[in-house]
Structures are given as C-alpha cells and as structure tokens.
Scaffold this motif. Structure first.
Motif, PDB file in Angstrom:
ATOM      1  N   THR A 109      -8.378   8.388  -2.802  1.00  0.00           N
ATOM      2  CA  THR A 109      -8.525   8.002  -1.406  1.00  0.00           C
ATOM      3  C   THR A 109      -7.158   8.110  -0.725  1.00  0.00           C
ATOM      4  O   THR A 109      -6.281   8.789  -1.225  1.00  0.00           O
ATOM      5  CB  THR A 109      -9.165   6.589  -1.293  1.00  0.00           C
ATOM      6  OG1 THR A 109      -9.473   6.319   0.070  1.00  0.00           O
ATOM      7  CG2 THR A 109      -8.285   5.521  -1.866  1.00  0.00           C
ATOM      8  N   GLY A 110      -6.956   7.436   0.383  1.00  0.00           N
ATOM      9  CA  GLY A 110      -5.751   7.618   1.178  1.00  0.00           C
ATOM     10  C   GLY A 110      -4.506   6.902   0.696  1.00  0.00           C
ATOM     11  O   GLY A 110      -3.405   7.207   1.156  1.00  0.00           O
ATOM     12  N   HIS A 111      -4.647   5.938  -0.184  1.00  0.00           N
ATOM     13  CA  HIS A 111      -3.484   5.200  -0.683  1.00  0.00           C
ATOM     14  C   HIS A 111      -3.856   4.443  -1.955  1.00  0.00           C
ATOM     15  O   HIS A 111      -5.033   4.303  -2.278  1.00  0.00           O
ATOM     16  CB  HIS A 111      -2.961   4.216   0.371  1.00  0.00           C
ATOM     17  CG  HIS A 111      -3.898   3.095   0.677  1.00  0.00           C
ATOM     18  ND1 HIS A 111      -4.929   3.216   1.592  1.00  0.00           N
ATOM     19  CD2 HIS A 111      -4.001   1.844   0.171  1.00  0.00           C
ATOM     20  CE1 HIS A 111      -5.597   2.072   1.647  1.00  0.00           C
ATOM     21  NE2 HIS A 111      -5.059   1.235   0.785  1.00  0.00           N
TER      22      HIS A 111
ATOM     23  N   GLN B 185      -2.413   9.054  -3.511  1.00  0.00           N
ATOM     24  CA  GLN B 185      -3.675   9.562  -2.970  1.00  0.00           C
ATOM     25  C   GLN B 185      -4.487  10.229  -4.072  1.00  0.00           C
ATOM     26  O   GLN B 185      -5.688   9.971  -4.229  1.00  0.00           O
ATOM     27  CB  GLN B 185      -3.412  10.554  -1.843  1.00  0.00           C
ATOM     28  CG  GLN B 185      -2.812   9.934  -0.602  1.00  0.00           C
ATOM     29  CD  GLN B 185      -2.356  10.978   0.399  1.00  0.00           C
ATOM     30  OE1 GLN B 185      -2.739  12.146   0.344  1.00  0.00           O
ATOM     31  NE2 GLN B 185      -1.513  10.567   1.335  1.00  0.00           N
TER      32      GLN B 185
ATOM     33  N   TRP C  76      -6.862   9.725   8.527  1.00  0.00           N
ATOM     34  CA  TRP C  76      -8.086   8.927   8.432  1.00  0.00           C
ATOM     35  C   TRP C  76      -7.893   7.652   7.610  1.00  0.00           C
ATOM     36  O   TRP C  76      -8.798   6.842   7.483  1.00  0.00           O
ATOM     37  CB  TRP C  76      -9.220   9.757   7.831  1.00  0.00           C
ATOM     38  CG  TRP C  76      -8.816  10.580   6.644  1.00  0.00           C
ATOM     39  CD1 TRP C  76      -8.494  11.913   6.648  1.00  0.00           C
ATOM     40  CD2 TRP C  76      -8.677  10.153   5.292  1.00  0.00           C
ATOM     41  NE1 TRP C  76      -8.166  12.331   5.378  1.00  0.00           N
ATOM     42  CE2 TRP C  76      -8.260  11.263   4.520  1.00  0.00           C
ATOM     43  CE3 TRP C  76      -8.858   8.937   4.638  1.00  0.00           C
ATOM     44  CZ2 TRP C  76      -8.029  11.202   3.150  1.00  0.00           C
ATOM     45  CZ3 TRP C  76      -8.615   8.868   3.269  1.00  0.00           C
ATOM     46  CH2 TRP C  76      -8.214   9.998   2.541  1.00  0.00           C
ATOM     47  N   ASP C  77      -6.685   7.456   7.044  1.00  0.00           N
ATOM     48  CA  ASP C  77      -6.420   6.276   6.215  1.00  0.00           C
ATOM     49  C   ASP C  77      -5.749   5.199   7.062  1.00  0.00           C
ATOM     50  O   ASP C  77      -4.535   5.162   7.201  1.00  0.00           O
ATOM     51  CB  ASP C  77      -5.536   6.654   5.027  1.00  0.00           C
ATOM     52  CG  ASP C  77      -5.334   5.488   4.067  1.00  0.00           C
ATOM     53  OD1 ASP C  77      -6.268   4.685   3.892  1.00  0.00           O
ATOM     54  OD2 ASP C  77      -4.240   5.388   3.482  1.00  0.00           O
ATOM     55  N   TYR C  78      -6.559   4.333   7.642  1.00  0.00           N
ATOM     56  CA  TYR C  78      -6.049   3.291   8.527  1.00  0.00           C
ATOM     57  C   TYR C  78      -5.676   2.048   7.735  1.00  0.00           C
ATOM     58  O   TYR C  78      -6.478   1.528   6.955  1.00  0.00           O
ATOM     59  CB  TYR C  78      -7.105   2.924   9.576  1.00  0.00           C
ATOM     60  CG  TYR C  78      -7.426   4.072  10.493  1.00  0.00           C
ATOM     61  CD1 TYR C  78      -6.560   4.428  11.517  1.00  0.00           C
ATOM     62  CD2 TYR C  78      -8.583   4.813  10.315  1.00  0.00           C
ATOM     63  CE1 TYR C  78      -6.840   5.503  12.344  1.00  0.00           C
ATOM     64  CE2 TYR C  78      -8.874   5.890  11.131  1.00  0.00           C
ATOM     65  CZ  TYR C  78      -8.002   6.217  12.144  1.00  0.00           C
ATOM     66  OH  TYR C  78      -8.283   7.289  12.962  1.00  0.00           O
ATOM     67  N   LEU C  79      -4.438   1.576   7.949  1.00  0.00           N
ATOM     68  CA  LEU C  79      -3.958   0.350   7.332  1.00  0.00           C
ATOM     69  C   LEU C  79      -3.662  -0.669   8.429  1.00  0.00           C
ATOM     70  O   LEU C  79      -3.511  -0.317   9.591  1.00  0.00           O
ATOM     71  CB  LEU C  79      -2.686   0.622   6.519  1.00  0.00           C
ATOM     72  CG  LEU C  79      -2.818   1.587   5.341  1.00  0.00           C
ATOM     73  CD1 LEU C  79      -1.466   1.775   4.661  1.00  0.00           C
ATOM     74  CD2 LEU C  79      -3.848   1.088   4.340  1.00  0.00           C
TER      75      LEU C  79
ATOM     76  N   ALA D 256       0.947   9.934   4.931  1.00  0.00           N
ATOM     77  CA  ALA D 256      -0.342   9.314   5.239  1.00  0.00           C
ATOM     78  C   ALA D 256      -1.342  10.321   5.793  1.00  0.00           C
ATOM     79  O   ALA D 256      -0.990  11.214   6.555  1.00  0.00           O
ATOM     80  CB  ALA D 256      -0.150   8.185   6.247  1.00  0.00           C
ATOM     81  N   GLN D 257      -2.576  10.143   5.397  1.00  0.00           N
ATOM     82  CA  GLN D 257      -3.667  10.945   5.955  1.00  0.00           C
ATOM     83  C   GLN D 257      -4.107  10.291   7.266  1.00  0.00           C
ATOM     84  O   GLN D 257      -4.167   9.067   7.372  1.00  0.00           O
ATOM     85  CB  GLN D 257      -4.829  11.021   4.967  1.00  0.00           C
ATOM     86  CG  GLN D 257      -4.473  11.698   3.672  1.00  0.00           C
ATOM     87  CD  GLN D 257      -3.950  13.105   3.883  1.00  0.00           C
ATOM     88  OE1 GLN D 257      -4.466  13.863   4.684  1.00  0.00           O
ATOM     89  NE2 GLN D 257      -2.882  13.447   3.165  1.00  0.00           N
TER      90      GLN D 257
ATOM     91  N   GLN E 238       1.132   5.326   0.401  1.00  0.00           N
ATOM     92  CA  GLN E 238       0.399   6.487   0.886  1.00  0.00           C
ATOM     93  C   GLN E 238       1.009   7.804   0.416  1.00  0.00           C
ATOM     94  O   GLN E 238       0.687   8.852   0.962  1.00  0.00           O
ATOM     95  CB  GLN E 238       0.335   6.438   2.417  1.00  0.00           C
ATOM     96  CG  GLN E 238      -0.478   5.265   2.929  1.00  0.00           C
ATOM     97  CD  GLN E 238      -0.571   5.223   4.435  1.00  0.00           C
ATOM     98  OE1 GLN E 238       0.436   5.208   5.133  1.00  0.00           O
ATOM     99  NE2 GLN E 238      -1.788   5.211   4.944  1.00  0.00           N
TER     100      GLN E 238
ATOM    101  N   HIS F 291       0.888  -1.157   0.000  1.00  0.00           N
ATOM    102  CA  HIS F 291       0.000   0.000   0.000  1.00  0.00           C
ATOM    103  C   HIS F 291       0.932   1.214   0.000  1.00  0.00           C
ATOM    104  O   HIS F 291       1.867   1.277   0.802  1.00  0.00           O
ATOM    105  CB  HIS F 291      -0.865   0.058   1.249  1.00  0.00           C
ATOM    106  CG  HIS F 291      -1.831  -1.065   1.400  1.00  0.00           C
ATOM    107  ND1 HIS F 291      -2.764  -1.396   0.449  1.00  0.00           N
ATOM    108  CD2 HIS F 291      -2.015  -1.948   2.414  1.00  0.00           C
ATOM    109  CE1 HIS F 291      -3.488  -2.417   0.867  1.00  0.00           C
ATOM    110  NE2 HIS F 291      -3.051  -2.770   2.061  1.00  0.00           N
TER     111      HIS F 291
END
Length: 147
Positions: free
Chosen positions: A41-43, A36, A123-126, A120-121, A31, A29
């Motif tokens: 989206t975040g990634h 983005q 709100w973008d949880y990995l 990374a943002q 980021q 992934h």
C-alpha cells in the motif's frame, strides 16, 4: 525499566510473536518506496525501539533490503500467514521495529511523523497534523546511529 506494560504482538495466525519492554523512540508512517512495496500500500507504519528488552517467539521468514544510507534491514514475516511482523538491523542490533497492526493493543500506536513524503503516492492520505519530512530527518539518523 519501563513503567508501562510491555508491547506485545503477533502475526495473524499467532506463529510469530514478540514482547518489548521499553518505550518506543519513534512512531511513524514511512512513505518510502521500500515501505510501499513491503506493505502493498502507500506506506508502512512503525514503532521504533532502541535498546529495549526484546523477546521473540517462533521462527520468522526473512528478507533483507538496504536503506539509502547503506543500512541493512531484515524484515521478519510469518511464513504461514504472510503477515509482516518486525524489522531488525544486522548493523544496529539495538534497533527493533514492529508493525503496529500486529500489536495485541494496537491503540497504543500514536504516529508522530510522516517520513519519506518525497516518495508519497498522491492517493495515500495521512493525517495532515503529522510533522512531515521529505526523507529521514538528519537528527533521527544521528541519534539512532544510522549514519
């Protein structure tokens, strides 16, 4: 020659497709800000192949960006449905990256790392179990000829 079946995939409408014989050298992934923007989206998620036997079908639309190390990236997407499908690198023709959601068997995607976590943002949880790198690790750049 790979012992596993080829990695095959297509865009949402089926106009653009690919088949890759070989195993990915990385699944990740990313980021970074370019990913983005490209994904909306975040990634972006990637299966990276190096030196694999690649066959594509259809005529994708393309747009080009340049990475931090000066590497040109040509992003191929479907001009009809708009789906991002794969990425090629004019300066590194052995490199071919596919978007895992385009795979005919998307369950084959098993990310190993998160790249460019510095961008990374919040709100973008990995998956917290993924190995994380603030940028592209130096070892990957050297192995793939990106330096």
């Amino acid at each position: 020659m790979s012992g596993s079946p080829p990695y095959t995939g297509r865009c949402a409408c089926g106009a653009i497709g690919y088949a890759v014989v070989g195993e990915p050298v990385d699944m990740n992934h990313c980021q970074c800000r370019q990913c983005q923007l490209a994904s909306g989206t975040g990634h972006s998620s990637h299966l990276t192949f190096f030196g694999a036997d690649v066959r594509t079908t259809g005529t994708p639309s393309r747009w080009e960006t340049t990475g931090e190390q000066g590497t040109r990236k040509s992003r191929a997407f479907c001009g009809t449905c708009g789906a991002p499908v794969y990425m090629t690198f004019p300066d590194i023709p052995e490199l071919f990256i596919v978007s895992p959601a385009t795979l005919d068997a998307p369950e084959r995607f098993a990310p190993r790392v998160a790249l460019w976590t510095a961008a990374a943002q919040p709100w973008d949880y990995l998956d917290p179990a993924l190995q994380r790198f603030e940028k592209l690790p130096a070892a990957a750049r050297t192995e793939q000829g990106w330096e």
